[in-house]
Design an enzyme around this catalytic site. Structure first.
Site, PDB file in Angstrom:
ATOM      1  N   SER A   1      15.181  38.423  24.950  1.00  0.00           N
ATOM      2  CA  SER A   1      14.636  37.961  26.222  1.00  0.00           C
ATOM      3  C   SER A   1      14.824  36.459  26.424  1.00  0.00           C
ATOM      4  O   SER A   1      15.059  36.018  27.537  1.00  0.00           O
ATOM      5  CB  SER A   1      13.146  38.289  26.288  1.00  0.00           C
ATOM      6  OG  SER A   1      12.963  39.669  26.164  1.00  0.00           O
TER       7      SER A   1
ATOM      8  N   ASN B   1      18.242  45.702  16.904  1.00  0.00           N
ATOM      9  CA  ASN B   1      16.960  46.092  17.524  1.00  0.00           C
ATOM     10  C   ASN B   1      17.284  46.793  18.842  1.00  0.00           C
ATOM     11  O   ASN B   1      17.690  46.153  19.805  1.00  0.00           O
ATOM     12  CB  ASN B   1      16.103  44.844  17.780  1.00  0.00           C
ATOM     13  CG  ASN B   1      14.808  45.196  18.508  1.00  0.00           C
ATOM     14  OD1 ASN B   1      14.543  46.360  18.805  1.00  0.00           O
ATOM     15  ND2 ASN B   1      14.008  44.182  18.799  1.00  0.00           N
TER      16      ASN B   1
ATOM     17  N   THR C   1      17.279  49.489  13.787  1.00  0.00           N
ATOM     18  CA  THR C   1      15.886  49.487  13.317  1.00  0.00           C
ATOM     19  C   THR C   1      15.084  50.588  14.000  1.00  0.00           C
ATOM     20  O   THR C   1      15.333  50.944  15.151  1.00  0.00           O
ATOM     21  CB  THR C   1      15.205  48.127  13.558  1.00  0.00           C
ATOM     22  OG1 THR C   1      15.199  47.863  14.956  1.00  0.00           O
ATOM     23  CG2 THR C   1      15.910  47.013  12.827  1.00  0.00           C
ATOM     24  N   GLU C   2      14.118  51.111  13.243  1.00  0.00           N
ATOM     25  CA  GLU C   2      13.301  52.206  13.771  1.00  0.00           C
ATOM     26  C   GLU C   2      11.902  51.761  14.143  1.00  0.00           C
ATOM     27  O   GLU C   2      11.168  52.475  14.813  1.00  0.00           O
ATOM     28  CB  GLU C   2      13.241  53.333  12.732  1.00  0.00           C
ATOM     29  CG  GLU C   2      14.565  54.072  12.667  1.00  0.00           C
ATOM     30  CD  GLU C   2      14.725  54.886  11.403  1.00  0.00           C
ATOM     31  OE1 GLU C   2      13.736  55.088  10.681  1.00  0.00           O
ATOM     32  OE2 GLU C   2      15.863  55.306  11.141  1.00  0.00           O
TER      33      GLU C   2
ATOM     34  N   ASP D   1      14.901  36.350  19.687  1.00  0.00           N
ATOM     35  CA  ASP D   1      14.346  35.418  18.716  1.00  0.00           C
ATOM     36  C   ASP D   1      13.397  36.125  17.743  1.00  0.00           C
ATOM     37  O   ASP D   1      13.286  35.728  16.583  1.00  0.00           O
ATOM     38  CB  ASP D   1      13.584  34.301  19.444  1.00  0.00           C
ATOM     39  CG  ASP D   1      14.521  33.445  20.289  1.00  0.00           C
ATOM     40  OD1 ASP D   1      15.727  33.422  19.999  1.00  0.00           O
ATOM     41  OD2 ASP D   1      14.044  32.809  21.242  1.00  0.00           O
TER      42      ASP D   1
HETATM   43  C1  LIG Z   1       8.304  25.854  36.996  1.00  0.00           C
HETATM   44  C2  LIG Z   1       9.339  26.171  36.007  1.00  0.00           C
HETATM   45  C3  LIG Z   1       8.979  25.684  34.654  1.00  0.00           C
HETATM   46  C4  LIG Z   1       9.945  26.120  33.637  1.00  0.00           C
HETATM   47  C5  LIG Z   1       9.547  25.604  32.305  1.00  0.00           C
HETATM   48  C6  LIG Z   1      10.369  26.259  31.306  1.00  0.00           C
HETATM   49  C7  LIG Z   1      10.153  25.751  29.932  1.00  0.00           C
HETATM   50  C8  LIG Z   1      10.788  26.741  29.023  1.00  0.00           C
HETATM   51  C9  LIG Z   1      10.765  26.348  27.596  1.00  0.00           C
HETATM   52  C10 LIG Z   1      10.976  27.575  26.826  1.00  0.00           C
HETATM   53  C11 LIG Z   1      10.943  27.340  25.385  1.00  0.00           C
HETATM   54  C12 LIG Z   1      11.230  28.624  24.729  1.00  0.00           C
HETATM   55  C13 LIG Z   1      11.129  28.534  23.264  1.00  0.00           C
HETATM   56  C14 LIG Z   1      11.485  29.861  22.675  1.00  0.00           C
HETATM   57  C15 LIG Z   1      10.625  30.754  22.415  1.00  0.00           C
HETATM   58  C16 LIG Z   1      11.058  32.085  21.890  1.00  0.00           C
HETATM   59  O1  LIG Z   1      11.068  32.041  20.493  1.00  0.00           O
HETATM   60  C17 LIG Z   1      10.082  33.133  22.360  1.00  0.00           C
HETATM   61  C18 LIG Z   1      10.530  34.525  21.935  1.00  0.00           C
HETATM   62  O2  LIG Z   1      11.756  34.853  22.491  1.00  0.00           O
HETATM   63  P1  LIG Z   1      12.279  36.391  22.511  1.00  0.00           P
HETATM   64  O3  LIG Z   1      11.425  37.124  23.498  1.00  0.00           O
HETATM   65  O4  LIG Z   1      13.723  36.328  22.907  1.00  0.00           O
HETATM   66  O5  LIG Z   1      12.098  36.965  21.147  1.00  0.00           O
HETATM   67  N1  LIG Z   1      10.015  33.080  23.796  1.00  0.00           N
HETATM   68  C19 LIG Z   1       8.919  32.734  24.414  1.00  0.00           C
HETATM   69  O6  LIG Z   1       7.878  32.480  23.846  1.00  0.00           O
HETATM   70  C20 LIG Z   1       9.012  32.679  25.905  1.00  0.00           C
HETATM   71  C21 LIG Z   1       8.481  31.424  26.425  1.00  0.00           C
HETATM   72  C22 LIG Z   1       8.831  31.425  27.877  1.00  0.00           C
HETATM   73  C23 LIG Z   1       7.980  30.562  28.619  1.00  0.00           C
HETATM   74  C24 LIG Z   1       8.320  30.661  30.061  1.00  0.00           C
HETATM   75  C25 LIG Z   1       7.428  29.817  30.813  1.00  0.00           C
HETATM   76  C26 LIG Z   1       7.664  29.965  32.260  1.00  0.00           C
HETATM   77  C27 LIG Z   1       6.722  29.070  32.971  1.00  0.00           C
HETATM   78  C28 LIG Z   1       6.654  29.369  34.430  1.00  0.00           C
HETATM   79  C29 LIG Z   1       5.563  28.525  35.054  1.00  0.00           C
HETATM   80  C30 LIG Z   1       5.548  28.789  36.484  1.00  0.00           C
HETATM   81  C31 LIG Z   1       4.667  27.879  37.239  1.00  0.00           C
HETATM   82  C32 LIG Z   1       4.944  28.073  38.691  1.00  0.00           C
HETATM   83  C33 LIG Z   1       3.935  27.445  39.536  1.00  0.00           C
HETATM   84  C34 LIG Z   1       4.239  27.567  40.983  1.00  0.00           C
HETATM   85  N1  LIG Z   2      13.051  49.561  16.397  1.00  0.00           N
HETATM   86  C1  LIG Z   2      12.077  48.768  16.833  1.00  0.00           C
HETATM   87  N2  LIG Z   2      11.047  49.245  17.554  1.00  0.00           N
HETATM   88  C2  LIG Z   2      10.097  48.435  18.034  1.00  0.00           C
HETATM   89  N3  LIG Z   2      10.063  47.102  17.824  1.00  0.00           N
HETATM   90  C3  LIG Z   2      11.062  46.564  17.122  1.00  0.00           C
HETATM   91  C4  LIG Z   2      12.122  47.349  16.595  1.00  0.00           C
HETATM   92  N4  LIG Z   2      12.988  46.528  15.936  1.00  0.00           N
HETATM   93  C5  LIG Z   2      12.475  45.286  16.033  1.00  0.00           C
HETATM   94  N5  LIG Z   2      11.340  45.287  16.739  1.00  0.00           N
HETATM   95  C6  LIG Z   2      10.465  44.149  17.126  1.00  0.00           C
HETATM   96  O1  LIG Z   2      10.670  43.875  18.504  1.00  0.00           O
HETATM   97  C7  LIG Z   2      10.222  42.568  18.790  1.00  0.00           C
HETATM   98  C8  LIG Z   2      11.060  41.918  19.848  1.00  0.00           C
HETATM   99  O2  LIG Z   2      12.352  41.853  19.408  1.00  0.00           O
HETATM  100  P1  LIG Z   2      13.454  40.878  20.005  1.00  0.00           P
HETATM  101  O3  LIG Z   2      14.756  41.399  19.461  1.00  0.00           O
HETATM  102  O4  LIG Z   2      13.131  39.487  19.698  1.00  0.00           O
HETATM  103  O5  LIG Z   2      13.408  41.131  21.554  1.00  0.00           O
HETATM  104  P2  LIG Z   2      12.799  40.246  22.734  1.00  0.00           P
HETATM  105  O6  LIG Z   2      13.650  39.024  22.841  1.00  0.00           O
HETATM  106  O7  LIG Z   2      12.920  41.105  23.949  1.00  0.00           O
HETATM  107  O8  LIG Z   2      11.393  39.899  22.389  1.00  0.00           O
HETATM  108  C9  LIG Z   2      10.248  41.831  17.472  1.00  0.00           C
HETATM  109  O9  LIG Z   2       8.946  41.452  17.166  1.00  0.00           O
HETATM  110  C10 LIG Z   2      10.763  42.842  16.469  1.00  0.00           C
HETATM  111  O10 LIG Z   2      10.052  42.725  15.264  1.00  0.00           O
END
Ligand SMILES: CCCCCCCCCCCCC/C=C/[C@@H](O)[C@H](COP(=O)(O)O)NC(=O)CCCCCCCCCCCCCCC
Ligand SMILES: Nc1ncnc2c1ncn2[C@@H]1O[C@H](COP(=O)(O)OP(=O)(O)O)[C@@H](O)[C@H]1O
Ligand SMILES: [Ca+2]
Length: 572
Positions: free
Chosen positions: A266, A163, A195-196, A223
């Site tokens: 991310s 990606n 991927t496109e 993820d």
């Molecule tokens: C105040 C600091 C609190 C930190 C709490 C952190 C808890 C983090 C648990 C994260 C679990 C993540 C589970 C994974 C989810 C991923 O599948 C999914 C997709 O990932 P990708 O973008 O790589 O494709 N990622 C997510 O949905 C991201 C979830 C991130 C949540 C970050 C939450 C940050 C909270 C900050 C609160 C701040 C309050 C401050 C008040 C002064």
């Molecule tokens: N070539 C592409 N252009 C745009 N989106 C894409 C492409 N390839 C994959 N994706 C999508 O991008 C999204 C985020 O991808 P991911 O690799 O998990 O990155 P991030 O962790 O930043 O969210 C996914 O939902 C995936 O389906």
């Protein structure tokens, strides 16, 4: 450990020192010969004791008899012979040979192997041994190659999806610079697809890819990209086996191809929780050595229609709202989650609804355990076996048994929730190294259902902060956690299909939101589900866990070696 027969043992030159080098079926060991004992040997096979014999980690030590190293054969990546003219025979890579050894010991071979670095990182190390005779050098190379060829779990041909837009948009560069050279070194061939568009990888896997020719699928991304691969592979496997994904009761057929993740996203929580670190080189090395880690997959349905699979977090309320907001800020990169997290924390919305769940009562382990899911986890093995032997509820497909017969085991909780999270694994990630549910297991056939009831902002902040410290985030009056096999959620105001259609088109129904509170200063009626980082527009869902449905090129998080601590009793 059972004593392995020695295959080869010679005195060889390494960086101008002589070493006793030996190979048995399990370990390659080289041990420095003390200076006064040094003598030239053209390959005398003689018995000597191997001082170190640990099964998983290669050891390096310096005792009375000089330094000693052991490398598990299963963690040797490749061996290549060096030419007399100091050019490698195999891949044409040039290497600098020390002047002294090229003159006196003109034959040499290099072994590339896995070395453990800080915080679960793996690195590729090289060691070059010099020999007096070409025949001996050949013998070493052939014997090690023979050993490597016998390792049947190693992939030879991989399908790679990159990606280019994940994370900091470095996927392509990470693959080309850090991963591809390692695959070449280990003689792994690849077909690479950049991927496109979103769902390109999923659809290619589901319909077109000729999977028979591959030993695994690798995704370079976050993820979300991993989720695409899971959807493609799981759907393809069910279609090939005539299984209907729309039936929530159906037992799904496990996928045979393993999946590798090169982290370039991310959050990278799946990589982090299965390998211990989000590091591309470490992940590439786990793929090369052919690791295998089974993983549970949740299926998400709505009204007998399949919606999505989830392997990490299914989150309604807080994490759903964070994701929905962050999707509009993709340009911010990974920082979008912190920004949207802060914003969502301030909005402090709660959602009313009913959660019903089937607790996993017949298994080992609870979400409050101090033990963690680690490489070779006993709880995953035990509960996985239980699942396949006993065929729990989700596997029952007998049409004569109605759902109501299971009702006895279900628990129902109504309330106002800030967050409803189902963590099928710890969800450890750099933001929270212990994760959302630190004691969750990768492959035990359950998910940890975490209910965070309406509470003050201050208390919710305390709960969030505990994800980043040693304190227990579940030890709070407004938080409860249950280890479950299945659960359902129904929002207090059920959505009509037309509402769903509008939500799917990105239009939020604020006119419908506060039916009970027309002043509209309160929470909206619905959140959306964060399904592994993808938004699910449906609020009402039914979820079931499929034990060990997929396999990753990983081994779970390795316990850090304790032998260094043992030298210092104060550190225990
Ligand atoms: C105040 C600091 C609190 C930190 C709490 C952190 C808890 C983090 C648990 C994260 C679990 C993540 C589970 C994974 C989810 C991923 O599948 C999914 C997709 O990932 P990708 O973008 O790589 O494709 N990622 C997510 O949905 C991201 C979830 C991130 C949540 C970050 C939450 C940050 C909270 C900050 C609160 C701040 C309050 C401050 C008040 C002064
Ligand atoms: N070539 C592409 N252009 C745009 N989106 C894409 C492409 N390839 C994959 N994706 C999508 O991008 C999204 C985020 O991808 P991911 O690799 O998990 O990155 P991030 O962790 O930043 O969210 C996914 O939902 C995936 O389906
Ligand atoms: Ca699990």
């Amino acid at each position: 450990m059972e004593k392995q027969p020695r295959l080869l043992a010679s005195q060889l030159l390494l960086k101008n020192s002589f070493f006793e080098v030996s190979l048995n079926g399990v370990l390659l060991t080289w041990k420095e010969i003390p200076t006064k004992k040094k003598r030239v040997s053209g390959g005398i096979h003689y018995p000597f004791k191997v001082g170190f014999c640990f099964p998983k980690f290669h050891r390096r030590g310096k005792g009375e008899s000089g330094t000693s190293h052991s490398v598990s054969v299963s963690e040797i990546l490749a061996v290549r012979e060096l030419d007399v003219d100091s050019k490698t025979k195999d891949d044409g890579r040039w290497q600098k040979m020390p002047q002294k050894s090229t003159e006196a010991y003109p034959y040499a071979f290099t072994v590339s192997y896995v070395e453990r670095a800080w915080q679960h990182r793996w690195r590729c190390s090289d060691v070059t041994f010099h020999c007096l005779e070409g025949a001996l050098c050949q013998q070493w190379v052939q014997t090690i190659r023979g050993q490597l060829a016998a390792l049947t779990s190693r992939p030879k041909h991989l399908l790679v999806y990159i990606n280019p837009y994940g994370g900091k948009q470095q996927g392509k560069c990470i693959y080309e610079q850090k991963v591809a050279p390692l695959f070449t070194c280990a003689s792994i061939s690849t077909d690479v697809i950049v991927t496109e568009h979103a769902n390109h990888a999923r659809d290619h896997l589901r319909t077109e890819a000729e999977l028979k020719q591959y030993d695994g699928v690798v995704c370079v991304g976050g993820d979300g990209m991993f989720s695409e691969i899971v959807h493609g592979l799981v759907s393809r496997t069910q279609r090939d086996n005539g299984v209907d994904q729309n039936s929530p009761e159906e037992k799904l057929v496990p996928c045979t191809l393993r999946i590798g993740i090169i982290p370039a996203g991310s959050t990278d929580c799946i990589c982090y929780a299965t390998v211990g670190i989000n590091d591309p080189v470490t992940s590439a090395l786990h793929i090369i050595v052919g690791d295998a880690q089974p993983m549970d997959v949740c299926s998400v349905h709505h009204n007998n229609t399949f919606l999505r699979y989830s392997v990490s977090l299914l989150g309604y309320g807080f994490y759903g709202d964070v994701l929905a907001d962050s999707e509009r800020k993709r340009w911010m990169g990974p920082a979008r989650y912190d920004f949207s997290g802060f914003k969502t924390f301030l909005t402090h919305h709660y959602y009313e609804g009913t959660v019903s769940f089937l607790p996993a009562t017949d298994i080992l382990g609870t979400p409050r355990d101090k033990t963690r899911c680690r490489a070779g986890c006993f709880i995953c093995q035990h509960n996985g076996q239980l699942y396949s032997e006993d065929a729990p509820e989700i596997c029952k497909t007998d049409p004569d048994v109605s759902d109501s017969e299971y009702e006895g085991g279900w628990r129902v909780i109504r309330g106002k929730f800030l967050a409803i999270n189902a963590a099928s694994m710890s969800c450890a990630c750099p933001r929270s190294p212990k994760g959302l549910s630190p004691a969750a297991h990768l492959a035990d056939g359950t998910t940890d259902l975490i209910l965070v009831r309406k509470c003050s902002r201050f208390n919710f902040l305390r709960h969030l902060l505990r994800h980043t410290s040693k304190y227990d985030q579940f030890d709070m009056t407004f938080v409860e956690v249950h280890r479950v096999r299945r659960f359902h959620f129904t929002p207090r105001h059920c959505q009509s299909d037309s509402e769903l259609d509008l939500r799917e088109n990105g239009k939020r129904l604020f006119s419908q939101i506060c039916r009970d509170h027309p002043a509209c200063s309160c929470s909206p009626a619905y959140s959306s589900w964060n399904c592994d980082g993808e938004i699910l527009p449906h609020a009402a869902i039914e979820v079931g866990v499929h034990c060990q449905l997929i396999k990753l090129f990983a081994r779970g998080i390795e316990e850090q070696p304790v032998f260094e601590d043992l030298a210092n009793p104060c550190a225990i």
